[in-house]
Scaffold this motif. Structure first.
Motif, PDB file in Angstrom:
ATOM      1  N   VAL A  30       0.752  -1.307   0.074  1.00  0.00           N
ATOM      2  CA  VAL A  30       0.015  -0.054   0.004  1.00  0.00           C
ATOM      3  C   VAL A  30       0.952   1.099  -0.030  1.00  0.00           C
ATOM      4  CG1 VAL A  30      -1.986  -1.157   1.061  1.00  0.00           C
ATOM      5  CG2 VAL A  30      -0.141  -0.114   2.385  1.00  0.00           C
ATOM      6  N   GLU A  31       0.357   2.092  -0.530  1.00  0.00           N
ATOM      7  CA  GLU A  31       1.243   3.462  -0.805  1.00  0.00           C
ATOM      8  C   GLU A  31       0.472   4.743  -0.058  1.00  0.00           C
ATOM      9  OE1 GLU A  31       2.757   4.335  -4.654  1.00  0.00           O
ATOM     10  OE2 GLU A  31       3.158   2.002  -4.955  1.00  0.00           O
ATOM     11  N   ALA A  32       1.452   5.668   0.435  1.00  0.00           N
ATOM     12  CA  ALA A  32       0.731   6.671   0.949  1.00  0.00           C
ATOM     13  C   ALA A  32      -0.127   7.566  -0.072  1.00  0.00           C
ATOM     14  CB  ALA A  32       1.577   7.821   1.672  1.00  0.00           C
ATOM     15  N   THR A  33      -1.487   8.017   0.458  1.00  0.00           N
ATOM     16  CA  THR A  33      -2.277   8.791  -0.434  1.00  0.00           C
ATOM     17  C   THR A  33      -2.050  10.469  -0.412  1.00  0.00           C
ATOM     18  OG1 THR A  33      -4.091   9.033   1.344  1.00  0.00           O
ATOM     19  CG2 THR A  33      -4.191   7.150  -0.452  1.00  0.00           C
ATOM     20  N   GLY A  34      -1.178  10.649   0.845  1.00  0.00           N
ATOM     21  CA  GLY A  34      -1.200  12.089   1.081  1.00  0.00           C
ATOM     22  C   GLY A  34      -2.319  12.739   2.041  1.00  0.00           C
ATOM     23  N   HIS A  35      -3.316  12.041   2.119  1.00  0.00           N
ATOM     24  CA  HIS A  35      -4.300  12.212   3.066  1.00  0.00           C
ATOM     25  C   HIS A  35      -4.323  11.526   4.356  1.00  0.00           C
ATOM     26  CE1 HIS A  35      -6.270  14.292  -0.499  1.00  0.00           C
ATOM     27  NE2 HIS A  35      -6.079  13.355  -1.122  1.00  0.00           N
ATOM     28  N   HIS A  36      -5.011  12.093   5.418  1.00  0.00           N
ATOM     29  CA  HIS A  36      -5.050  11.510   6.775  1.00  0.00           C
ATOM     30  C   HIS A  36      -6.537  10.803   7.061  1.00  0.00           C
ATOM     31  CE1 HIS A  36      -1.280  13.754   7.155  1.00  0.00           C
ATOM     32  NE2 HIS A  36      -1.239  12.917   8.135  1.00  0.00           N
ATOM     33  N   GLY A  37      -6.751   9.878   7.347  1.00  0.00           N
ATOM     34  CA  GLY A  37      -8.087   9.143   8.047  1.00  0.00           C
ATOM     35  C   GLY A  37      -8.653   9.992   9.201  1.00  0.00           C
ATOM     36  N   GLU A  38      -9.891   9.379   9.689  1.00  0.00           N
ATOM     37  CA  GLU A  38     -10.455   9.819  10.647  1.00  0.00           C
ATOM     38  C   GLU A  38      -9.838   9.499  12.061  1.00  0.00           C
ATOM     39  OE1 GLU A  38     -14.610   8.778  10.785  1.00  0.00           O
ATOM     40  OE2 GLU A  38     -14.904   9.058   8.749  1.00  0.00           O
ATOM     41  N   SER A  39      -8.836   8.631  11.871  1.00  0.00           N
ATOM     42  CA  SER A  39      -7.994   8.416  12.963  1.00  0.00           C
ATOM     43  C   SER A  39      -7.083   9.248  13.022  1.00  0.00           C
ATOM     44  CB  SER A  39      -7.435   6.878  12.980  1.00  0.00           C
ATOM     45  OG  SER A  39      -6.609   6.706  11.666  1.00  0.00           O
ATOM     46  N   GLY A  40      -6.817  10.221  12.151  1.00  0.00           N
ATOM     47  CA  GLY A  40      -5.640  11.084  12.503  1.00  0.00           C
ATOM     48  C   GLY A  40      -4.407  10.442  11.719  1.00  0.00           C
ATOM     49  N   TYR A  41      -4.211   9.317  11.210  1.00  0.00           N
ATOM     50  CA  TYR A  41      -3.029   8.978  10.580  1.00  0.00           C
ATOM     51  C   TYR A  41      -3.241   8.619   9.161  1.00  0.00           C
ATOM     52  CZ  TYR A  41      -2.046   7.297  15.381  1.00  0.00           C
ATOM     53  OH  TYR A  41      -1.658   7.277  16.754  1.00  0.00           O
ATOM     54  N   PRO A  42      -1.907   8.798   8.549  1.00  0.00           N
ATOM     55  CA  PRO A  42      -1.974   8.605   7.072  1.00  0.00           C
ATOM     56  C   PRO A  42      -2.683   7.511   6.562  1.00  0.00           C
ATOM     57  CG  PRO A  42       0.345   8.999   7.852  1.00  0.00           C
ATOM     58  CD  PRO A  42      -0.616   8.732   9.059  1.00  0.00           C
ATOM     59  N   THR A 102       4.807   3.586  14.568  1.00  0.00           N
ATOM     60  CA  THR A 102       4.910   2.276  15.259  1.00  0.00           C
ATOM     61  C   THR A 102       4.462   1.008  14.155  1.00  0.00           C
ATOM     62  OG1 THR A 102       2.245   2.363  15.846  1.00  0.00           O
ATOM     63  CG2 THR A 102       3.937   3.323  17.534  1.00  0.00           C
ATOM     64  N   GLY A 103       3.930   1.440  13.083  1.00  0.00           N
ATOM     65  CA  GLY A 103       3.417   0.439  12.118  1.00  0.00           C
ATOM     66  C   GLY A 103       1.913  -0.296  12.528  1.00  0.00           C
ATOM     67  N   THR A 104       1.331   0.240  13.400  1.00  0.00           N
ATOM     68  CA  THR A 104       0.125  -0.098  13.965  1.00  0.00           C
ATOM     69  C   THR A 104      -1.083   0.143  12.988  1.00  0.00           C
ATOM     70  OG1 THR A 104       0.951   0.135  16.144  1.00  0.00           O
ATOM     71  CG2 THR A 104      -1.526   0.106  15.990  1.00  0.00           C
ATOM     72  N   VAL A 105      -2.063  -0.492  12.621  1.00  0.00           N
ATOM     73  CA  VAL A 105      -3.130  -0.276  11.766  1.00  0.00           C
ATOM     74  C   VAL A 105      -4.342  -0.018  12.635  1.00  0.00           C
ATOM     75  CG1 VAL A 105      -4.736  -1.278  10.081  1.00  0.00           C
ATOM     76  CG2 VAL A 105      -2.499  -2.027  10.147  1.00  0.00           C
ATOM     77  N   GLU A 106      -4.421   1.426  12.412  1.00  0.00           N
ATOM     78  CA  GLU A 106      -5.375   2.005  13.382  1.00  0.00           C
ATOM     79  C   GLU A 106      -7.118   1.972  12.649  1.00  0.00           C
ATOM     80  OE1 GLU A 106      -4.964   3.242  15.982  1.00  0.00           O
ATOM     81  OE2 GLU A 106      -2.742   3.067  15.798  1.00  0.00           O
ATOM     82  N   ALA A 107      -7.147   1.723  11.163  1.00  0.00           N
ATOM     83  CA  ALA A 107      -8.301   1.395  10.492  1.00  0.00           C
ATOM     84  C   ALA A 107      -7.945   0.605   9.178  1.00  0.00           C
ATOM     85  CB  ALA A 107      -9.037   2.921  10.075  1.00  0.00           C
ATOM     86  N   VAL A 116       1.880  -5.136   9.629  1.00  0.00           N
ATOM     87  CA  VAL A 116       2.675  -4.212   8.848  1.00  0.00           C
ATOM     88  C   VAL A 116       4.078  -4.364   8.918  1.00  0.00           C
ATOM     89  CG1 VAL A 116       2.862  -1.936   8.275  1.00  0.00           C
ATOM     90  CG2 VAL A 116       0.688  -2.638   8.976  1.00  0.00           C
ATOM     91  N   ARG A 117       4.608  -4.349   7.647  1.00  0.00           N
ATOM     92  CA  ARG A 117       6.142  -4.394   7.611  1.00  0.00           C
ATOM     93  C   ARG A 117       6.435  -3.358   6.419  1.00  0.00           C
ATOM     94  NH1 ARG A 117       7.826 -10.506   5.253  1.00  0.00           N
ATOM     95  NH2 ARG A 117       6.859 -10.307   3.450  1.00  0.00           N
ATOM     96  N   PRO A 118       7.814  -2.851   6.273  1.00  0.00           N
ATOM     97  CA  PRO A 118       8.319  -2.160   5.398  1.00  0.00           C
ATOM     98  C   PRO A 118       8.291  -2.958   4.030  1.00  0.00           C
ATOM     99  CG  PRO A 118       9.712  -2.000   7.233  1.00  0.00           C
ATOM    100  CD  PRO A 118       8.724  -3.349   7.585  1.00  0.00           C
ATOM    101  N   ALA A 119       7.860  -1.991   3.045  1.00  0.00           N
ATOM    102  CA  ALA A 119       7.519  -2.530   1.457  1.00  0.00           C
ATOM    103  C   ALA A 119       8.770  -3.352   1.104  1.00  0.00           C
ATOM    104  CB  ALA A 119       6.814  -1.649   0.723  1.00  0.00           C
TER     105      ALA A 119
END
Length: 87
Positions: free
Chosen positions: A35-47, A62-67, A83-86
């Motif tokens: 998965v790639e960064a979209t440049g936006h933030h979700g409702e969780s506040g994370y990218p 932390t690599g934690t999936v928030e949503a 999650v791990r580095p691509a």
């Protein structure tokens, strides 16, 4: 100042696997996607990261999936996102 990683690999791993017979967690995944960064933030506040049917809000520190959505739906309770580095 920290930088936000541009890509992660998300692995969906069954929770119920007790003995992997020597297989790694990655080999036990029922689905994975880069998965790639979209440049936006979700409702969780994370990218937000998206790719291959997966949309995830990931804490880049932390690599934690928030949503997480998989093919537009919430994740089944029997699966755990890792999650791990691509590569």
């Amino acid at each position: 100042m920290s930088t936000v990683p541009k890509r992660f690999e998300v692995l969906l791993v069954p929770e119920h696997v007790e003995d992997r017979h020597g297989a790694s967690v990655a080999d036990s995944a029922v689905r994975s996607a880069v998965v790639e960064a979209t440049g936006h933030h979700g409702e969780s506040g994370y990218p937000i990261y998206e790719g291959h049917g997966i949309r995830a809000d990931i804490d880049p520190e932390t690599g934690t999936v928030e949503a997480l959505l998989v093919d537009g739906r919430e994740l089944d309770y029997a699966l755990t996102p890792l999650v791990r580095p691509a590569p």
